[in-house]
Design a protein around this motif. Structure first.
Motif, PDB file in Angstrom:
ATOM      1  N   TRP A 134     -18.060  24.328   1.579  1.00 43.38           N
ATOM      2  CA  TRP A 134     -16.711  23.263   1.778  1.00 43.38           C
ATOM      3  C   TRP A 134     -16.149  21.900   1.248  1.00 43.38           C
ATOM      4  O   TRP A 134     -15.927  22.297   0.822  1.00 43.38           O
ATOM      5  CB  TRP A 134     -16.456  23.526   3.332  1.00 43.38           C
ATOM      6  N   HIS A 135     -17.446  21.234   1.405  1.00 40.55           N
ATOM      7  CA  HIS A 135     -17.046  19.831   0.712  1.00 40.55           C
ATOM      8  C   HIS A 135     -17.645  19.751  -0.335  1.00 40.55           C
ATOM      9  O   HIS A 135     -17.116  18.851  -1.451  1.00 40.55           O
ATOM     10  CB  HIS A 135     -18.150  18.699   1.984  1.00 40.55           C
ATOM     11  N   PHE A 136     -18.861  19.884  -0.545  1.00 37.90           N
ATOM     12  CA  PHE A 136     -19.273  20.055  -2.551  1.00 37.90           C
ATOM     13  C   PHE A 136     -19.394  21.425  -3.665  1.00 37.90           C
ATOM     14  O   PHE A 136     -19.528  21.277  -4.446  1.00 37.90           O
ATOM     15  CB  PHE A 136     -20.605  19.524  -2.168  1.00 37.90           C
ATOM     16  N   HIS A 137     -19.006  22.249  -2.581  1.00 37.73           N
ATOM     17  CA  HIS A 137     -18.877  23.911  -3.157  1.00 37.73           C
ATOM     18  C   HIS A 137     -20.486  24.373  -4.459  1.00 37.73           C
ATOM     19  O   HIS A 137     -20.846  24.223  -5.520  1.00 37.73           O
ATOM     20  CB  HIS A 137     -17.935  22.996  -4.183  1.00 37.73           C
ATOM     21  N   ARG A 138     -21.666  23.799  -3.406  1.00 40.30           N
ATOM     22  CA  ARG A 138     -23.375  24.172  -3.743  1.00 40.30           C
ATOM     23  C   ARG A 138     -24.015  24.329  -2.354  1.00 40.30           C
ATOM     24  O   ARG A 138     -23.180  23.648  -1.392  1.00 40.30           O
ATOM     25  CB  ARG A 138     -23.395  23.048  -4.852  1.00 40.30           C
ATOM     26  N   LEU A 139     -24.884  25.403  -3.462  1.00 40.68           N
ATOM     27  CA  LEU A 139     -25.956  24.750  -2.115  1.00 40.68           C
ATOM     28  C   LEU A 139     -26.762  24.866  -2.442  1.00 40.68           C
ATOM     29  O   LEU A 139     -27.205  24.050  -4.182  1.00 40.68           O
ATOM     30  CB  LEU A 139     -25.642  26.840  -1.823  1.00 40.68           C
ATOM     31  N   ALA A 140     -27.893  25.028  -2.235  1.00 35.82           N
ATOM     32  CA  ALA A 140     -29.353  24.403  -2.187  1.00 35.82           C
ATOM     33  C   ALA A 140     -30.147  25.510  -1.753  1.00 35.82           C
ATOM     34  O   ALA A 140     -31.133  25.712  -1.647  1.00 35.82           O
ATOM     35  CB  ALA A 140     -30.016  23.196  -1.192  1.00 35.82           C
ATOM     36  N   PRO A 141     -30.514  26.063  -2.629  1.00 37.99           N
ATOM     37  CA  PRO A 141     -31.137  27.484  -3.134  1.00 37.99           C
ATOM     38  C   PRO A 141     -33.026  27.394  -3.506  1.00 37.99           C
ATOM     39  O   PRO A 141     -33.582  28.331  -2.435  1.00 37.99           O
ATOM     40  CB  PRO A 141     -31.380  28.628  -4.684  1.00 37.99           C
ATOM     41  N   MET A 142     -33.125  26.043  -3.751  1.00 36.25           N
ATOM     42  CA  MET A 142     -34.866  25.650  -3.491  1.00 36.25           C
ATOM     43  C   MET A 142     -34.868  24.686  -2.226  1.00 36.25           C
ATOM     44  O   MET A 142     -35.570  24.275  -2.805  1.00 36.25           O
ATOM     45  CB  MET A 142     -34.981  25.029  -5.131  1.00 36.25           C
ATOM     46  N   GLY A 143     -34.135  24.923  -1.615  1.00 35.21           N
ATOM     47  CA  GLY A 143     -34.049  23.577  -0.936  1.00 35.21           C
ATOM     48  C   GLY A 143     -35.380  23.853   0.200  1.00 35.21           C
ATOM     49  O   GLY A 143     -36.171  23.458   0.714  1.00 35.21           O
ATOM     50  N   LEU A 144     -35.413  24.746   0.861  1.00 35.52           N
ATOM     51  CA  LEU A 144     -36.659  25.287   1.578  1.00 35.52           C
ATOM     52  C   LEU A 144     -37.822  25.662   1.118  1.00 35.52           C
ATOM     53  O   LEU A 144     -39.225  24.419   1.383  1.00 35.52           O
ATOM     54  CB  LEU A 144     -36.801  26.801   2.148  1.00 35.52           C
ATOM     55  N   PRO A 145     -38.226  25.786   0.402  1.00 31.19           N
ATOM     56  CA  PRO A 145     -39.484  25.599  -0.916  1.00 31.19           C
ATOM     57  C   PRO A 145     -39.758  24.010  -1.060  1.00 31.19           C
ATOM     58  O   PRO A 145     -41.362  23.555  -0.749  1.00 31.19           O
ATOM     59  CB  PRO A 145     -39.549  26.421  -2.115  1.00 31.19           C
ATOM     60  N   ALA A 146     -38.712  23.218  -1.768  1.00 29.67           N
ATOM     61  CA  ALA A 146     -38.827  22.030  -1.784  1.00 29.67           C
ATOM     62  C   ALA A 146     -39.477  20.911  -0.516  1.00 29.67           C
ATOM     63  O   ALA A 146     -40.548  20.152  -0.541  1.00 29.67           O
ATOM     64  CB  ALA A 146     -37.200  21.317  -2.455  1.00 29.67           C
ATOM     65  N   ASN A 147     -38.699  21.555   0.392  1.00 30.23           N
ATOM     66  CA  ASN A 147     -39.034  20.577   1.444  1.00 30.23           C
ATOM     67  C   ASN A 147     -40.644  20.880   2.246  1.00 30.23           C
ATOM     68  O   ASN A 147     -41.286  20.483   2.849  1.00 30.23           O
ATOM     69  CB  ASN A 147     -37.739  21.207   3.109  1.00 30.23           C
ATOM     70  N   LEU A 148     -40.614  22.488   2.002  1.00 33.51           N
ATOM     71  CA  LEU A 148     -42.404  22.771   2.769  1.00 33.51           C
ATOM     72  C   LEU A 148     -43.075  22.179   1.153  1.00 33.51           C
ATOM     73  O   LEU A 148     -44.278  21.650   2.139  1.00 33.51           O
ATOM     74  CB  LEU A 148     -42.241  24.617   2.362  1.00 33.51           C
ATOM     75  N   ALA A 149     -43.031  22.032   0.675  1.00 33.67           N
ATOM     76  CA  ALA A 149     -43.916  20.893  -0.501  1.00 33.67           C
ATOM     77  C   ALA A 149     -43.917  20.002  -0.241  1.00 33.67           C
ATOM     78  O   ALA A 149     -44.599  19.155  -0.568  1.00 33.67           O
ATOM     79  CB  ALA A 149     -43.693  21.617  -2.052  1.00 33.67           C
ATOM     80  N   ALA A 150     -42.909  18.974  -0.490  1.00 33.10           N
ATOM     81  CA  ALA A 150     -42.604  18.064   0.517  1.00 33.10           C
ATOM     82  C   ALA A 150     -42.927  17.185   1.558  1.00 33.10           C
ATOM     83  O   ALA A 150     -43.556  15.922   1.713  1.00 33.10           O
ATOM     84  CB  ALA A 150     -41.544  17.442  -0.028  1.00 33.10           C
TER      85      ALA A 150
END
Length: 294
Positions: A134-150
């Motif tokens: 809604w605010h930024f008009h984008r999602l983070a499709p790689m957010g989950l694997p990035a969080n799990l790796a980091a």
């Protein structure tokens, strides 16, 4: 009880950090949420509940009522409410299980840590995705694997050696702990860059207001209701999909401080009124309209 003394010390340390940080709105909000949680510990109350979250929200809205319209307020409280609800559901499932699970020993501890490491980014990511679109008009499709790796790097390298380095500073022994912490930060940034390089397109375009309202209602029902009423959220989410990306592109865009204005020229270009426009604002506008800036 030592837990209460530890909560009091943590509250004092958090307030000290609040003073050092300069008191930005996001930091004040984080401190208030933490203060309510630690206060509950000192008063023998359950620390993480939706009631405590509501108290923090009320305090923030009394002090800064305009924050309710901002992405920072909406995303942080949505993520926290979703996590409290999700872990409450998991706890309830365990209590209702016919055969109680073993809670002591190495394997249950490893299992619980792994489950939390996987569940937390999934729940928080889904809850905040609505407001990100809604605010930024984008999602983070790689957010989950990035969080799990980091997460292992953050939990076992960055944060421990940051604390060791801080404790060693009065004695002038902070160099090596902070160097190790720096290696951890470099690794975390490498993970972020690598995940960003292989990420599919993350721009959603402008989200229709009707879809946003329906998705927000679905999230509220999922987090606040405890019965099968939660199934209504699925119907609302399905209805939101119908309206999701039918939003009409705006003819004029105005920044929050009204210093930057953009007009759609009709040929896929936004004409702005400044030679050096704010990069973040113009990027958000590009995401919303799929237009170029001139």
């Amino acid at each position: 009880p030592v837990k209460k003394w530890a909560a009091a010390a943590a509250l004092a340390a958090s307030f000290h950090y609040l003073l050092l940080s300069g008191g930005a709105v996001a930091t004040v909000r984080s401190f208030l949420m933490l203060a309510v949680m630690l206060g509950a510990v000192m008063l023998d109350r359950q620390a993480l509940t939706l009631r405590n979250l509501a108290i923090a929200a009320i305090i923030i809205l009394v002090l800064t009522p305009h924050e309710i319209m901002g992405p920072s307020f909406q995303m942080s409280f949505a993520a926290t409410a979703a996590l409290i609800s999700a872990y409450g559901w998991v706890s309830q499932r365990r209590e209702n299980a016919r055969t109680p699970q073993r809670t002591s020993g190495l394997w249950p501890m490893v299992r619980n840590i792994a489950m939390a490491a996987a569940l937390t980014p999934v729940v928080a990511g889904l809850a905040t995705a609505i407001f990100s679109a809604w605010h930024f008009h984008r999602l983070a499709p790689m957010g989950l694997p990035a969080n799990l790796a980091a997460m292992p790097v953050i939990s076992f390298v960055i944060m421990p050696f940051a604390m060791i380095g801080t404790a060693a500073m009065p004695f002038g022994l902070e160099e090596w702990p902070l160097k190790i912490m720096g290696y951890g930060v470099d690794t975390m940034l490498w993970i972020a860059r690598w995940c960003a390089s292989i990420s599919p397109p993350d721009t959603t375009g402008a989200l229709a207001p009707a879809a946003f309202i329906l998705l927000a209602l679905a999230l509220l029902i999922l987090t606040l209701c405890q019965s099968r009423i939660r199934l209504i959220a699925l119907a609302l989410a399905a209805a939101a999909a119908v309206f999701a990306f039918g939003a009409k592109k705006p003819d004029v865009l105005i920044s929050e401080d009204a210093r930057l204005v953009a007009i759609a020229t009709g040929d896929g270009v936004l004409a702005v009124n400044r030679e050096r426009p704010n990069a973040f604002t113009t990027q958000v506008w590009r995401n919303a309209t799929a237009a170029n800036i001139v």
